[in-house]
Enzyme design. Sequence first.
Site, PDB file in Angstrom:
ATOM      1  N   HIS A 133       1.021  -1.303   0.440  1.00 25.45           N
ATOM      2  CA  HIS A 133      -0.104  -0.459   0.111  1.00 25.45           C
ATOM      3  C   HIS A 133       0.859   1.444   0.305  1.00 25.45           C
ATOM      4  O   HIS A 133       1.337   1.446   1.091  1.00 25.45           O
ATOM      5  CB  HIS A 133      -1.183   0.363   1.241  1.00 25.45           C
ATOM      6  CG  HIS A 133      -2.320   1.123   0.779  1.00 25.45           C
ATOM      7  ND1 HIS A 133      -3.398   1.246   1.680  1.00 25.45           N
ATOM      8  CD2 HIS A 133      -1.787   2.390   0.252  1.00 25.45           C
ATOM      9  CE1 HIS A 133      -4.169   1.731   1.290  1.00 25.45           C
ATOM     10  NE2 HIS A 133      -3.570   2.305   0.978  1.00 25.45           N
ATOM     11  N   LEU A 134       0.919   1.863  -0.986  1.00 28.79           N
ATOM     12  CA  LEU A 134       1.726   3.151  -1.324  1.00 28.79           C
ATOM     13  C   LEU A 134       1.751   4.129  -0.156  1.00 28.79           C
ATOM     14  O   LEU A 134       0.530   4.626   0.429  1.00 28.79           O
ATOM     15  CB  LEU A 134       1.384   3.916  -2.615  1.00 28.79           C
ATOM     16  CG  LEU A 134       2.063   4.967  -2.895  1.00 28.79           C
ATOM     17  CD1 LEU A 134       3.307   5.145  -3.782  1.00 28.79           C
ATOM     18  CD2 LEU A 134       1.172   5.592  -4.024  1.00 28.79           C
ATOM     19  N   HIS A 135       2.639   4.419   0.405  1.00 22.90           N
ATOM     20  CA  HIS A 135       2.142   5.447   1.373  1.00 22.90           C
ATOM     21  C   HIS A 135       4.024   6.948   1.700  1.00 22.90           C
ATOM     22  O   HIS A 135       4.627   6.254   0.514  1.00 22.90           O
ATOM     23  CB  HIS A 135       2.399   4.883   2.802  1.00 22.90           C
ATOM     24  CG  HIS A 135       3.367   3.579   3.302  1.00 22.90           C
ATOM     25  ND1 HIS A 135       3.417   2.560   2.338  1.00 22.90           N
ATOM     26  CD2 HIS A 135       4.080   4.174   3.832  1.00 22.90           C
ATOM     27  CE1 HIS A 135       3.901   1.489   3.383  1.00 22.90           C
ATOM     28  NE2 HIS A 135       5.596   2.775   4.402  1.00 22.90           N
ATOM     29  N   LEU A 136       3.632   7.578   1.911  1.00 16.45           N
ATOM     30  CA  LEU A 136       4.721   8.161   1.490  1.00 16.45           C
ATOM     31  C   LEU A 136       5.326   8.887   3.296  1.00 16.45           C
ATOM     32  O   LEU A 136       4.224   9.050   4.414  1.00 16.45           O
ATOM     33  CB  LEU A 136       4.159   9.517   0.863  1.00 16.45           C
ATOM     34  CG  LEU A 136       5.361  10.324   0.441  1.00 16.45           C
ATOM     35  CD1 LEU A 136       4.896  11.549  -0.589  1.00 16.45           C
ATOM     36  CD2 LEU A 136       5.566  11.933   1.771  1.00 16.45           C
TER      37      LEU A 136
END
Length: 169
Positions: A121-124
């Site tokens: 899950h893409l996260h920054l």
Amino acid sequence: MEHKNLWAPWRIKYIQGLNESHDCFICHNLKNPDDDDKNLVLWRTDTSIVILNRFPYNNGHLLIAPARHIPDLGKATDQEILQMMKLVRDSQKALTLAIKPHGFNVGMNFGRCAGAGLPDHLHLHVVPRWDGDTNFMSVCSDTDVISQSLTELLEQLKQISKEHNLPSL
Ligand SMILES: [Zn+2]
């Protein structure tokens, strides 16, 4: 230039838990708005969520993620990418007002070998930094102290968000 890693011993609980669960905590948080306080969710927008990291590298460490369970930028829409960057801007503003960092690390890890704790899950990451903070948290590695301060910081950031017209829940 000398590079020092932040020392974050409480993260061992997180690292040890990695192989024990296949659940995605970002999706879990997205689906349970009633538990936003418990889950340390700071903001929700139409395509994103912002969460205070329970296993921070430093005080005020925020995670910004798209609401869709996508692994990388290749799967993200322009709108999702734009909103994540706007949330980086808003996060820096809120954190600056709350805890006055001297700087920030902002970044993304792709794949477990690159250090992504949640590779699907893409996260920054938005990590506040202070001069000489490489040992900043070592004096309060007691997890009870940290979770108490996380709850207080969440409330502080929500109040600031209200006062400065930043995103909300
Ligand atoms: Zn997910």
